[in-house]
Structure formats: structure tokens, C-alpha cells
Scaffold this motif. Structure first.
Motif, PDB file in Angstrom:
ATOM      1  N   VAL A 235       0.829  -1.206   0.000  1.00 35.23           N
ATOM      2  CA  VAL A 235       0.000   0.000   0.000  1.00 35.23           C
ATOM      3  C   VAL A 235       0.864   1.257   0.000  1.00 35.23           C
ATOM      4  CG1 VAL A 235      -1.778   1.287   1.259  1.00 35.23           C
ATOM      5  CG2 VAL A 235      -1.902  -1.212   1.112  1.00 35.23           C
ATOM      6  N   THR A 236       2.007   1.227   0.682  1.00 33.75           N
ATOM      7  CA  THR A 236       2.896   2.394   0.693  1.00 33.75           C
ATOM      8  C   THR A 236       3.387   2.711  -0.716  1.00 33.75           C
ATOM      9  OG1 THR A 236       3.604   1.916   2.953  1.00 33.75           O
ATOM     10  CG2 THR A 236       5.018   3.357   1.632  1.00 33.75           C
ATOM     11  N   ALA A 237       3.813   1.697  -1.436  1.00 35.39           N
ATOM     12  CA  ALA A 237       4.254   1.902  -2.815  1.00 35.39           C
ATOM     13  C   ALA A 237       3.093   2.357  -3.692  1.00 35.39           C
ATOM     14  CB  ALA A 237       4.864   0.616  -3.362  1.00 35.39           C
ATOM     15  N   ALA A 238       1.907   1.812  -3.440  1.00 38.53           N
ATOM     16  CA  ALA A 238       0.733   2.209  -4.222  1.00 38.53           C
ATOM     17  C   ALA A 238       0.398   3.682  -4.003  1.00 38.53           C
ATOM     18  CB  ALA A 238      -0.460   1.344  -3.845  1.00 38.53           C
ATOM     19  N   ARG A 239       0.496   4.147  -2.765  1.00 42.00           N
ATOM     20  CA  ARG A 239       0.247   5.568  -2.488  1.00 42.00           C
ATOM     21  C   ARG A 239       1.179   6.460  -3.297  1.00 42.00           C
ATOM     22  NH1 ARG A 239      -2.418   7.134   2.363  1.00 42.00           N
ATOM     23  NH2 ARG A 239      -2.909   5.417   3.790  1.00 42.00           N
ATOM     24  N   ALA A 240       2.455   6.089  -3.343  1.00 41.81           N
ATOM     25  CA  ALA A 240       3.425   6.899  -4.082  1.00 41.81           C
ATOM     26  C   ALA A 240       3.105   6.895  -5.574  1.00 41.81           C
ATOM     27  CB  ALA A 240       4.837   6.375  -3.830  1.00 41.81           C
TER      28      ALA A 240
ATOM     29  N   GLY B 293     -14.146   4.193  -3.386  1.00 43.44           N
ATOM     30  CA  GLY B 293     -13.621   3.079  -2.610  1.00 43.44           C
ATOM     31  C   GLY B 293     -13.099   3.512  -1.254  1.00 43.44           C
ATOM     32  N   THR B 294     -11.933   3.009  -0.880  1.00 40.27           N
ATOM     33  CA  THR B 294     -11.372   3.267   0.447  1.00 40.27           C
ATOM     34  C   THR B 294     -10.563   4.558   0.531  1.00 40.27           C
ATOM     35  OG1 THR B 294      -9.432   1.928  -0.081  1.00 40.27           O
ATOM     36  CG2 THR B 294     -11.297   0.802   0.981  1.00 40.27           C
ATOM     37  N   GLY B 295     -10.548   5.339  -0.538  1.00 37.60           N
ATOM     38  CA  GLY B 295      -9.994   6.685  -0.446  1.00 37.60           C
ATOM     39  C   GLY B 295      -8.536   6.866  -0.804  1.00 37.60           C
ATOM     40  N   LEU B 296      -7.868   5.835  -1.322  1.00 38.92           N
ATOM     41  CA  LEU B 296      -6.455   6.004  -1.679  1.00 38.92           C
ATOM     42  C   LEU B 296      -6.284   7.056  -2.772  1.00 38.92           C
ATOM     43  CD1 LEU B 296      -5.094   2.336  -1.613  1.00 38.92           C
ATOM     44  CD2 LEU B 296      -4.468   4.210  -0.083  1.00 38.92           C
ATOM     45  N   TRP B 297      -7.144   7.018  -3.766  1.00 48.22           N
ATOM     46  CA  TRP B 297      -7.084   8.021  -4.829  1.00 48.22           C
ATOM     47  C   TRP B 297      -7.666   9.347  -4.363  1.00 48.22           C
ATOM     48  CZ3 TRP B 297      -4.755   7.068  -9.561  1.00 48.22           C
ATOM     49  CH2 TRP B 297      -4.401   5.738  -9.802  1.00 48.22           C
ATOM     50  N   THR B 298      -8.670   9.294  -3.487  1.00 51.62           N
ATOM     51  CA  THR B 298      -9.299  10.505  -2.961  1.00 51.62           C
ATOM     52  C   THR B 298      -8.274  11.400  -2.287  1.00 51.62           C
ATOM     53  OG1 THR B 298     -11.210   9.094  -2.478  1.00 51.62           O
ATOM     54  CG2 THR B 298     -11.258  11.333  -1.608  1.00 51.62           C
ATOM     55  N   ALA B 299      -7.370  10.813  -1.529  1.00 56.81           N
ATOM     56  CA  ALA B 299      -6.352  11.595  -0.821  1.00 56.81           C
ATOM     57  C   ALA B 299      -5.494  12.390  -1.791  1.00 56.81           C
ATOM     58  CB  ALA B 299      -5.479  10.658   0.014  1.00 56.81           C
ATOM     59  N   ALA B 300      -5.101  11.767  -2.905  1.00 55.45           N
ATOM     60  CA  ALA B 300      -4.285  12.463  -3.891  1.00 55.45           C
ATOM     61  C   ALA B 300      -5.082  13.550  -4.589  1.00 55.45           C
ATOM     62  CB  ALA B 300      -3.736  11.458  -4.904  1.00 55.45           C
ATOM     63  N   LEU B 301      -6.356  13.296  -4.868  1.00 54.58           N
ATOM     64  CA  LEU B 301      -7.203  14.299  -5.506  1.00 54.58           C
ATOM     65  C   LEU B 301      -7.399  15.510  -4.604  1.00 54.58           C
ATOM     66  CD1 LEU B 301      -9.949  11.930  -6.959  1.00 54.58           C
ATOM     67  CD2 LEU B 301      -8.261  13.196  -8.295  1.00 54.58           C
ATOM     68  N   ALA B 302      -7.630  15.261  -3.320  1.00 58.44           N
ATOM     69  CA  ALA B 302      -7.890  16.351  -2.384  1.00 58.44           C
ATOM     70  C   ALA B 302      -6.698  17.285  -2.237  1.00 58.44           C
ATOM     71  CB  ALA B 302      -8.301  15.788  -1.019  1.00 58.44           C
ATOM     72  N   ASP B 303      -5.501  16.780  -2.489  1.00 56.47           N
ATOM     73  CA  ASP B 303      -4.304  17.622  -2.394  1.00 56.47           C
ATOM     74  C   ASP B 303      -4.212  18.630  -3.532  1.00 56.47           C
ATOM     75  OD1 ASP B 303      -3.397  16.455  -0.076  1.00 56.47           O
ATOM     76  OD2 ASP B 303      -2.071  15.026  -1.083  1.00 56.47           O
ATOM     77  N   LEU B 304      -4.921  18.371  -4.633  1.00 54.89           N
ATOM     78  CA  LEU B 304      -4.763  19.204  -5.822  1.00 54.89           C
ATOM     79  C   LEU B 304      -6.029  19.963  -6.218  1.00 54.89           C
ATOM     80  CD1 LEU B 304      -2.741  16.688  -8.040  1.00 54.89           C
ATOM     81  CD2 LEU B 304      -1.845  18.637  -6.771  1.00 54.89           C
ATOM     82  N   ALA B 305      -7.182  19.423  -5.874  1.00 57.88           N
ATOM     83  CA  ALA B 305      -8.437  19.993  -6.350  1.00 57.88           C
ATOM     84  C   ALA B 305      -8.915  21.142  -5.474  1.00 57.88           C
ATOM     85  CB  ALA B 305      -9.505  18.904  -6.385  1.00 57.88           C
ATOM     86  N   GLY B 306      -9.813  21.958  -6.039  1.00 57.69           N
ATOM     87  CA  GLY B 306     -10.461  22.982  -5.234  1.00 57.69           C
ATOM     88  C   GLY B 306     -11.425  22.350  -4.253  1.00 57.69           C
ATOM     89  N   THR B 307     -12.306  21.491  -4.766  1.00 56.51           N
ATOM     90  CA  THR B 307     -13.207  20.688  -3.933  1.00 56.51           C
ATOM     91  C   THR B 307     -13.285  19.295  -4.532  1.00 56.51           C
ATOM     92  OG1 THR B 307     -15.240  21.202  -5.166  1.00 56.51           O
ATOM     93  CG2 THR B 307     -14.613  22.712  -3.366  1.00 56.51           C
ATOM     94  N   VAL B 308     -13.618  18.309  -3.686  1.00 60.15           N
ATOM     95  CA  VAL B 308     -13.804  16.937  -4.158  1.00 60.15           C
ATOM     96  C   VAL B 308     -15.118  16.409  -3.589  1.00 60.15           C
ATOM     97  CG1 VAL B 308     -12.934  14.569  -4.183  1.00 60.15           C
ATOM     98  CG2 VAL B 308     -11.328  16.486  -4.291  1.00 60.15           C
ATOM     99  N   THR B 309     -15.958  15.897  -4.462  1.00 60.24           N
ATOM    100  CA  THR B 309     -17.130  15.121  -4.064  1.00 60.24           C
ATOM    101  C   THR B 309     -16.825  13.673  -4.415  1.00 60.24           C
ATOM    102  OG1 THR B 309     -18.635  16.957  -4.504  1.00 60.24           O
ATOM    103  CG2 THR B 309     -19.599  14.755  -4.379  1.00 60.24           C
TER     104      THR B 309
ATOM    105  N   ARG C 179       0.317  13.979 -12.414  1.00 57.92           N
ATOM    106  CA  ARG C 179       0.530  14.039 -13.861  1.00 57.92           C
ATOM    107  C   ARG C 179      -0.772  14.368 -14.595  1.00 57.92           C
ATOM    108  NH1 ARG C 179       3.083   8.734 -16.163  1.00 57.92           N
ATOM    109  NH2 ARG C 179       4.763   9.446 -14.787  1.00 57.92           N
ATOM    110  N   MET C 180      -1.905  13.907 -14.057  1.00 58.71           N
ATOM    111  CA  MET C 180      -3.192  14.108 -14.717  1.00 58.71           C
ATOM    112  C   MET C 180      -3.798  15.487 -14.424  1.00 58.71           C
ATOM    113  SD  MET C 180      -4.742  10.274 -14.078  1.00 58.71           S
ATOM    114  CE  MET C 180      -6.048  10.325 -15.288  1.00 58.71           C
ATOM    115  N   ARG C 181      -3.346  16.128 -13.377  1.00 57.68           N
ATOM    116  CA  ARG C 181      -3.694  17.511 -13.050  1.00 57.68           C
ATOM    117  C   ARG C 181      -5.209  17.743 -12.864  1.00 57.68           C
ATOM    118  NH1 ARG C 181      -3.304  20.160 -17.084  1.00 57.68           N
ATOM    119  NH2 ARG C 181      -2.812  18.542 -18.607  1.00 57.68           N
ATOM    120  N   PRO C 182      -5.852  17.038 -11.951  1.00 58.48           N
ATOM    121  CA  PRO C 182      -7.250  17.359 -11.663  1.00 58.48           C
ATOM    122  C   PRO C 182      -7.345  18.751 -11.052  1.00 58.48           C
ATOM    123  CG  PRO C 182      -6.361  15.900  -9.985  1.00 58.48           C
ATOM    124  CD  PRO C 182      -5.318  15.992 -11.062  1.00 58.48           C
TER     125      PRO C 182
END
Length: 214
Positions: A28-33, A54-70, A41-44
């Protein structure tokens, strides 16, 4: 058949929520990275909708870059894990069936990971029509999924070309839809539906893509 399989698919991911991270990603650590690198790279940007969070692994990365996330998922057990994992003032979770959910908001970015391959062929075109209606002006769809080269790892049911059998750690079996992404087929299929889609590979197993209405 489709409704029955989709209901079983939801049940499968509800039951799998507690073991999902390790069974889906292993390290999971490698997956997070890897996820953080790929999302960057995709620049949401802007107001982002994440389908099947799902369990939020991708959500965490999105929240770091987006204005808001639903972030939306049909499995409340998975959403509960995601809520604990990702705490951000710009993030809202919702439990809903994607195939019947109709938000009033419009989004600058719609994102999904490992979701398109679970959309039945019969619902592919309606799904992409629905996505078009979710986008704000100049909006785009970003997605990540498994390349068709990974198809042999699944156990397809005879005579049911898009349905596979999955087994949980307790031995329980479920049937789910799994249509791996073949970029040479997907891009022209979306073009016929009025989308311009650029698809790239990340490693041997994943593709990542950006689609915009033409």
C-alpha cells in the motif's frame, strides 16, 4: 442478468472493503506513491467528482490538488474507511449508486479509477452520456484502469464474456463485470460518441486517460 450482476458487484465491494487495499495493491505504501505521482501528472483541478472512490487512496491524492472533491461510492463500508483516511475541508463523501445518482452540481473534472472496467457493455453509452451532462464548460474526464494485457488474471464465466468470478479471503465467491481497457478499441469507440480521448500506459498494468467532449 445485468441488474443481478451489478447488485452482486455492489455486495462484493461492500464485503471486500476491509481487505481491499492489500488485496488490490499489495504494498500500500508503494501504491500511495504511484497514485500520487499519477494524479499529479493528470492535473485534476477545480470542482472534482470522484466516482467509485472506494477506500480513499485516490481521494487523498485528488484532495491535495483539487479545489473541492465530491467522492461517491455505493459501498458504505468503503466510504467509512475513506472518511477516516482522508480528512479535508474541501472534501465531501456521499453513498450512492452511480447508475442512478443525479447530482445537481456540475464539475470541472470527473475522475474514476478501476471503475470503467466494471461498467457493463450495455451501459457504456448511457454512462458516457451521463458524464457529459456532469461536466461544466471546458470540463474533462480523467480515468485510470487496467490494460487488456492483464485480462488473463481473471476467471471469466463460460458464455458470459464480461462477467468474472471473484473470491474473498473467507472463500465467498461473487460475480462482477470486468471489461479490461484496450486503448486501440476504446479511443475510437469514444470518438464515435463525441469524445476526444488520449490514453497512455503507466507500467505494464495500468492505463491513464483524459477525455473531453468534442
Amino acid at each position: 442478468m445485468t441488474d443481478e450482476v451489478l447488485a452482486g458487484q455492489v455486495d462484493y465491494y461492500r464485503r471486500r472493503a476491509g481487505e481491499y487495499d492489500t488485496t488490490a495493491y499489495g504494498d500500500v505504501t508503494a501504491a500511495r506513491a504511484r497514485i500520487a505521482r499519477l494524479v499529479a501528472r493528470m492535473r485534476p483541478a477545480g470542482h472534482v467528482l470522484e466516482i467509485a472512490c472506494g477506500t480513499g487512496l485516490w481521494t487523498a491524492a485528488l484532495a491535495d490538488l483539487a479545489g473541492t472533491v465530491t467522492a461517491v461510492d455505493s459501498a458504505p463500508e468503503a466510504v467509512a474507511i475513506a472518511r477516516e483516511r482522508v480528512r479535508s475541508p474541501n472534501l465531501r463523501f456521499e453513498v450512492a449508486d452511480v447508475f442512478s445518482w443525479d447530482p445537481e452540481a456540475r464539475f470541472d473534472t470527473v475522475f474514476f479509477s478501476a471503475w470503467l472496467s466494471h461498467v457493463p457493455a450495455s451501459r457504456f453509452e448511457p454512462f458516457w452520456r451521463w458524464l457529459r451532462g456532469l461536466l461544466a464548460d471546458e470540463g474533462r474526464v480523467l480515468f485510470v484502469d487496467e490494460h487488456v494485457d492483464e485480462r488473463d488474471k481473471e476467471a471469466y464465466l463460460p458464455g458470459r464474456g464480461e462477467v468474472v468470478e471473484r473470491r474473498l479471503r473467507d472463500g465467498t465467491t461473487f460475480h462482477v463485470v470486468k471489461n479490461f481497457v484496450d486503448p486501440e478499441l476504446l479511443a475510437p469507440r469514444l470518438r464515435r460518441l463525441g469524445w476526444h480521448c488520449e490514453i497512455r500506459r503507466d507500467g505494464h498494468d495500468w492505463i491513464y486517460a483524459e477525455a473531453r467532449p468534442t
